[in-house]
Motif scaffolding. Structure first.
Motif, mmCIF file in Angstrom:
data_model
loop_
_atom_site.group_PDB
_atom_site.id
_atom_site.type_symbol
_atom_site.label_atom_id
_atom_site.label_comp_id
_atom_site.label_asym_id
_atom_site.label_seq_id
_atom_site.Cartn_x
_atom_site.Cartn_y
_atom_site.Cartn_z
ATOM 1 N N VAL B 82 20.263 73.245 63.293
ATOM 2 C CA VAL B 82 19.885 73.958 61.894
ATOM 3 C C VAL B 82 19.295 72.782 60.542
ATOM 4 O O VAL B 82 18.122 72.333 60.666
ATOM 5 N N ARG B 85 15.691 71.114 61.599
ATOM 6 C CA ARG B 85 14.208 72.564 61.520
ATOM 7 C C ARG B 85 14.009 72.473 59.527
ATOM 8 O O ARG B 85 12.824 71.952 59.692
ATOM 9 N N ILE B 219 18.054 81.372 61.657
ATOM 10 C CA ILE B 219 16.803 80.906 61.244
ATOM 11 C C ILE B 219 15.541 81.659 61.446
ATOM 12 O O ILE B 219 13.935 81.310 60.501
ATOM 13 N N GLY B 225 16.551 81.011 56.219
ATOM 14 C CA GLY B 225 15.685 80.781 57.181
ATOM 15 C C GLY B 225 14.172 80.070 57.289
ATOM 16 O O GLY B 225 13.972 78.619 57.336
ATOM 17 N N ARG B 229 12.426 76.645 57.123
ATOM 18 C CA ARG B 229 12.143 75.703 57.748
ATOM 19 C C ARG B 229 10.495 75.684 56.697
ATOM 20 O O ARG B 229 10.123 75.227 57.677
ATOM 21 N N THR B 252 21.819 74.027 53.675
ATOM 22 C CA THR B 252 20.912 73.871 54.855
ATOM 23 C C THR B 252 22.251 72.419 55.918
ATOM 24 O O THR B 252 22.441 72.919 57.020
#
Lengths: 517, 358
Positions: B82, B85, B219, B225, B229, B252
């Motif tokens: 997580v 990312r 994600i 998510g 990203r 996050t």
């Protein structure tokens, strides 16, 4: 020139990447002292050809030969940059390969002095460079760390690096893409000097005016093939454009402004720091109008764009969007109806590993069109992306492809689709066609004009005077953070704008794009 | 004359087969390399390899042991996946694990009496919250003052371990523990149920699998998510698009820390029953390897964690029989990380064999 024996000879160069034919049987001769322009659209195969020459790629077919000391052509080992360097081929890439924490001198010594020598021959190298600088006019401070140098200075370091390795052929890949007009003019002067001293120069470009201004000979590539090889003398833009894009050049037709209500009012706005500072700027932009902001980058453009993007906070003054106070964040500006195109697509336009569809909706991740209860509405997003890809003619494998696979022009078309979503009332187009080829540039121009015809106000920040004169109804000039009043384009000429761009500088300064047209 | 040369060329987009093949081959390559080193030690390969396999998967006991070992690795692997990312380099999984475990025994060690259906969730929540809070500091330092989170999270691991030690020798020491530095045992109502009779495998595995599925949805399928990203892919572009980069990093970080905290809570509530300073043999660090092996894909974290766990368990069993140091497992894990990093290169580039005139 054409009668001189060639210094470099390429014969039948062919290169494929999968299904794509990047180079197809290309022949090219370059003589000492000759400036050859390699002209072509993005993707025409110019950079591939030069990468083969420099040994980054090995061609599938064809031969490269370079003259030895006696002038006899000898074959060059392909696929070896070391061999290319040893043979006297120097290359300045579009994206420089400099270590930012080192000085210019140290960068030039990198790779030229033995790695395990006990002593760095600083004094010798410096003396030789001083001489080179004096001879070529490529003035640059050798002791400043590269990170503190301007783009133009970094480019000069790259050229000096190539020259200090005794280059006989210098390849410049789109050297003006990153330069302001004034820097480009200096660069051209240096290139002419170098050619006069016997250096062969291959100059990659897709800008017609600078090719005509600089080159002795022009070689045009289209879809990987050589379609023309002609002396620059007597060539004209229309012929070159036809060779390059396969059909006649379409110039944007100026449209009549339809002055609606003000969509943007700047009242004594000050913001930003350093070279990006905007000082006490006042401007009114009406719906239906395209107002151009001329000026060399680094004269407050970032402050101006930052305020309208919602990224920069103003210190004083008022910003009104459609009569109401502007938002303080990017999201608020988008919600107020501001469509924004960033100056540097790769830096803050796209996230390369995200898909085309994801990049398209990035400004609206919290909007109900895109998500419900925090979950992405994947079908709706996909449908929207497919529609945008069709409407804006974005060439890509599909909405789920990573956007980094797209060419610059297609990325810009997608960002245009993003900025124009929901019919914004104000459009900030910051250097919207920088680095784009003629096809994509025309598409961007058409879209901006359409948006203005539809009632939106367009603020066009550009260094390209041709673009400003063709599109803008009024033009204001930014210099040292000061914004001049916006004057009707019909009342302006290139010289007037050029003088204003240089502040109170002498009239000798004339932007090269304009000088050639 | 021509010579053959190998060249690397950028690959436009890796195929699905390659995305799967590279981590699997990396894992196998790591095992093979480890076996080479094993041979050097003079161990009989003919015995060692079967022992390794049977120790990891040769019986119901072996399988449940491997899955038990995989449980915390799934949590810490997800924690790393997580965070990475969003390009939040959380190296502090180990510390967050201990923070979670400490909070779990504080809540479940008799301080609160409640029925299991209340106490178990409460214990897990406490563990998650403690892990999240421990990462919040480094994330705020990063977003406010641009302090490198690699340094702060890594150093906090040692701080946390010493803090646990202090607590276990002080206020949280088991009064019935005869002076051993260990916490009071978890009450029965706080314990995670066992999954298989007579075996150590516990419901933490179910929680870990559910967490993997949820993180995958988070994600891939949620707006949050996508924002994570985007921030990880290009923070400048995310900022331009109006995504709050600090806000996204903080959220996050809370997720990542919570997942690592759950690893600790599930270990004490499901397996050990009390807290000692040797609760984790480096699960927090191994989670980073798991996440890399899984290419930061939440679902792939599960098989990656099981692989690493199998290596640990198999190596344990093998080393007991053959008298080889069980550092062998650490060797495989380290090699797996290196092979994955090297293997990732092939996702971006392809090798091309070409003839060049000499």
């Amino acid at each position: 020139m054409a009668l001189a024996p060639p210094l470099l000879r390429l014969r039948g160069i062919g290169m494929r990447f999968g299904d794509l034919i990047a180079n197809d049987g290309i022949d090219l001769d370059v003589a000492a002292g000759e400036i050859v322009a390699l002209l072509g659209e993005n993707g025409a195969g110019k950079t591939t050809l030069m990468n083969i020459l420099f040994g980054h790629y090995v061609a599938d077919a064809g031969e490269i030969a370079i003259a030895d000391e006696a002038g006899r052509l000898a074959p060059l080992t392909q696929g070896s940059p070391q061999a290319a360097l040893a043979a006297g081929i120097g290359m300045v890439h579009q994206h420089f390969a400099l270590a930012h924490n080192l000085s210019g001198l140290e960068n030039i010594m990198l790779g030229t002095v033995p790695l395990f020598g006990l002593r760095l021959p600083r004094r010798e190298v410096r003396a030789r460079l001083k001489q080179l600088i004096a001879e070529t006019g490529l003035a640059v401070d050798l002791d400043t760390p590269v990170r503190a140098l301007s783009v133009g200075e970094r480019q000069r370091i790259e050229i000096l690096k190539a020259l200090s390795r005794r280059a006989r052929v210098l390849v410049l890949d789109e050297p003006t893409a990153v330069l302001a007009p004034l820097d480009a003019e200096h660069l051209f002067g240096a290139i002419r000097t170098l050619a006069a001293r016997g250096l062969a120069v291959i100059f990659i470009s897709h800008k017609l005016s600078e090719v005509l201004a600089l080159a002795h000979r022009i070689v045009v590539l289209r879809h990987g093939r050589k379609v023309a090889d002609l002396p620059a003398e007597g060539a004209d833009r229309e012929t070159l454009a036809r060779h390059m894009i396969g059909h006649a050049l379409e110039r944007p037709e100026p449209t009549a402004p339809r002055a609606g209500p003000p969509v943007l009012e700047l009242q004594g706005v000050t913001c930003g720091t350093g070279r990006d500072r905007l000082r006490d700027a006042t401007l009114t932009l009406r719906g239906g109008e395209i107002v151009g902001i001329a000026g060399v980058s680094g004269n407050g453009q970032r402050g101006l764009a930052g305020i309208l993007s919602g990224l920069e906070r103003r210190e004083s003054g008022r910003v009104l969007i459609c009569g109401e106070p502007a938002g303080a964040t990017a999201r608020q500006m988008v919600a107020r109806g501001v469509g924004r195109l960033t100056e540097d697509r790769h830096h803050d336009g796209i996230a390369g590993d995200l898909t085309v569809a994801e990049n398209l909706i990035l400004e609206r991740t919290r909007s109900p069109q895109v998500q419900r209860h925090g979950l992405l509405r994947r079908r709706a997003i996909r449908a929207e992306a497919e529609a945008a890809i069709r409407a804006f003619d974005v060439r890509c494998p599909g909405p789920d492809a990573p956007i980094r696979l797209l060419s610059g022009g297609n990325i810009q078309k997608l960002l245009l689709a993003r900025a124009l979503h929901g019919h914004p009332r104000l459009i900030l187009a910051n250097q919207p066609t920088r680095g784009l080829d003629i096809g994509a540039t025309g598409e961007v121009h058409r879209r901006l004009q359409e948006a203005a015809a539809g009632g939106a106000g367009v603020l066009l920040i550009s260094e390209d005077l041709d673009e400003l004169l063709a599109l803008a109804h009024r033009i204001a000039v930014l210099h040292a953070g000061h914004l001049t009043p916006a004057i009707e384009t019909a009342r302006l000429d290139v010289q007037t704008i050029g003088l204003a761009m240089a502040g109170h500088a002498a009239g000798a300064f004339a932007p090269i794009e304009a000088a050639a047209s | 004359m021509t010579t053959l040369r190998l060249r690397m060329e950028p690959r436009p987009s890796p195929s699905a087969l390659l995305m799967l093949g590279v981590p699997v081959l990396s894992a196998l390559a790591a095992l093979l390399l480890a076996l080479v080193i094993l041979t050097v030690t003079g161990a009989p390969l003919g015995q060692a390899v079967p022992l390794l396999v049977s120790g990891a998967a040769g019986s119901l006991f072996a399988v449940t042991e491997t899955l038990t070992r995989a449980t915390p690795l799934i949590f810490t692997g997800l924690a790393a996946a997580v965070a990475f990312r969003a390009r939040l380099w959380n190296i502090g999984g180990e510390g967050q694990l201990y923070a979670g475990a400490l909070a779990a025994v504080a809540v479940g060690g008799g301080a609160i009496s409640a029925p299991p259906y209340l106490l178990v969730p409460l214990v897990m929540l406490a563990g998650a919250a403690a892990g999240a809070l421990l990462l919040l500091g480094p994330v705020l330092l990063k977003t406010r003052l641009a302090v490198d989170e690699v340094v702060t999270t890594l150093l906090l691991n040692f701080v946390m371990l010493l803090f646990v030690q202090m607590m276990l020798e002080g206020p949280m020491q088991d009064p019935m523990g005869m002076g051993w530095p260990q916490s009071a045992p978890m009450v029965d109502e706080a314990a995670l149920p066992k999954l298989v009779a007579q075996m150590r495998l516990h419901a933490g595995l179910i929680l870990a699998l559910a967490a993997a599925a949820l993180v995958h949805v988070l994600i891939r399928r949620t707006a949050l998510g996508l924002e994570m990203r985007a921030v990880g892919g290009n923070a400048a572009a995310a900022r331009f698009a109006g995504i709050s980069v600090p806000g996204t990093l903080i959220i996050t970080g809370l997720f990542s820390g919570a997942l690592a905290g759950l690893a600790g809570a599930s270990e004490v509530a499901g397996l050990k029953g009390y807290l000692t300073t040797d609760l984790s043999p480096g699960f927090g660090y191994a989670g980073i390897v798991v996440a890399m092996l899984a290419q930061l894909n939440a679902l792939a974290v599960v098989p990656a964690a099981i692989f690493i766990a199998a290596v640990f368990v198999g190596a344990d069993s093998m080393s007991r029989t053959l008298a080889i140091s069980n550092y062998f497992a650490d060797l495989v894990v380290a090699l797996a990380l290196m092979c994955t990093l090297a293997g990732s290169l092939f996702l971006r580039y392809r090798l091309r064999l070409m003839r060049t005139p000499a």
